[in-house]
Design an enzyme around this catalytic site. Structure first.
Site, short mmCIF file in Angstrom:
data_model
loop_
_atom_site.label_atom_id
_atom_site.label_comp_id
_atom_site.label_asym_id
_atom_site.label_seq_id
_atom_site.Cartn_x
_atom_site.Cartn_y
_atom_site.Cartn_z
N CYS A 1 21.70 42.20 49.65
CA CYS A 1 22.11 42.13 48.24
C CYS A 1 23.00 43.34 47.97
O CYS A 1 22.55 44.48 48.16
CB CYS A 1 20.86 42.17 47.37
SG CYS A 1 21.18 42.29 45.61
N CYS B 1 29.08 39.67 46.68
CA CYS B 1 27.71 39.34 46.25
C CYS B 1 27.24 38.28 47.22
O CYS B 1 28.00 37.34 47.52
CB CYS B 1 27.71 38.80 44.82
SG CYS B 1 26.16 37.99 44.33
N1 DGL Z 1 22.87 38.56 45.64
C1 DGL Z 1 23.00 39.76 44.94
C2 DGL Z 1 24.20 40.59 45.34
O1 DGL Z 1 24.61 40.52 46.48
C3 DGL Z 1 22.53 39.89 43.51
C4 DGL Z 1 22.90 38.84 42.53
C5 DGL Z 1 22.13 39.02 41.24
O2 DGL Z 1 20.91 38.97 41.28
O3 DGL Z 1 22.77 39.22 40.19
O4 DGL Z 1 24.74 41.34 44.58
#
Ligand code: DGL
Length: 266
Positions: free
Chosen positions: A70, A182
């Site tokens: 993430c 993301c």
């Molecule tokens: N998948 C996450 C990222 O790479 C977070 C997305 C979220 O929860 O807003 O930033």
């Protein structure tokens, strides 16, 4: 030996799918923070507390290395996680550096898609200041995309409308690369590929992250330790339906190249 993967929701599965392809002799624990997804639109200090809670739970499952799959969580907590835990920890950041290098010759611009929080944090600012010596990097927050993804909204018409709206003010001829900063966003790679002009490359940090993981497990001597690609799914809300959703989404990612069937909520 088992590798822990952590994300707010299903986004980190795009990284796990790469790991399963490249590290078939490992087992995995995947944790989604379903109680608090999305992270990218919440206050930093709240998200930091959620990350520490989830990671502590994963540690009880017995993991030998951790991938913070993430970008948002990495920006907020990677340094403190490494201080607190002694196991190898791999984080993620938007692939701005390779994108700038790839565009150096053409002079085309780079557009980074990420969560609002990732784009606001000092880590991103420091990254862009360090690598964007030509001033070619622009950033676009796409908070709605995490909601769409978590709802398994992959309808082409709906998503094309969304992306067209977001990109309406951009002259795409000027851009050479779009960076998916993301881990939820690669679920939309195929839709974006069809929508964007052919000269624009779409990059994410997933393969780079798995290569770093692979180097790290080799260095710590925990590679090749008799795993078989088993995945244990966990989520902070303990919802059985969400575990099913993660299994479906991972199967879709692993088979994506072999099928044209869209992933939709039934
Ligand atoms: N998948 C996450 C990222 O790479 C977070 C997305 C979220 O929860 O807003 O930033």
């Amino acid at each position: 030996m088992r590798i822990g993967f952590f994300d707010s929701g299903i986004g980190g599965l795009t990284v796990l799918a790469e790991a399963l392809r490249r590290l078939p002799d490992m087992d995995f624990v995947y944790m989604a923070d379903t109680l608090h997804v999305p992270y990218g639109t919440k206050p930093k200090e709240d998200v930091k507390a959620y990350i520490f809670e989830s990671v502590a739970t994963m540690m009880n499952e017995g993991i030998d290395a951790l991938v913070v799959a993430c970008n948002t969580a990495t920006s907020i907590a990677i340094a403190e996680l490494r201080e607190r835990y002694s196991l190898p920890i791999v984080g993620m950041e938007p692939a701005v550096k390779p994108a700038v290098e790839m565009n150096r010759a053409t002079g085309k611009r780079v557009l980074v898609f990420a969560t609002p929080l990732t784009l606001q944090l000092p880590k991103y600012y420091a990254l862009v200041s360090r690598v964007d010596d030509m001033g070619i990097v622009d950033s676009l927050p796409l908070p709605e995309l995490v909601h769409y993804c978590e709802a398994l909204q992959f309808d082409k018409l709906v998503m094309n409308e969304y992306f067209k709206g977001k990109l309406a003010d951009y002259d795409l001829d000027q851009y050479g690369i779009i960076v998916l900063g993301c881990t939820h966003y690669p679920f939309y790679k195929d839709i974006l590929r069809e929508l964007l002009p052919a000269h624009i490359e779409i990059v994410d940090g997933n393969i780079g992250t798995v290569k770093r993981l692979s180097a790290l497990v080799n260095r710590y001597g925990i590679a090749g330790s008799g795993g078989s690609g088993q995945v244990q799914f966990m989520c902070t809300g303990n919802e059985p339906a969400y575990i099913d959703k993660m299994q479906t989404a991972l199967a879709y990612l692993l088979e994506k190249d072999a099928t044209t069937e869209p992933l939709q909520h039934s």
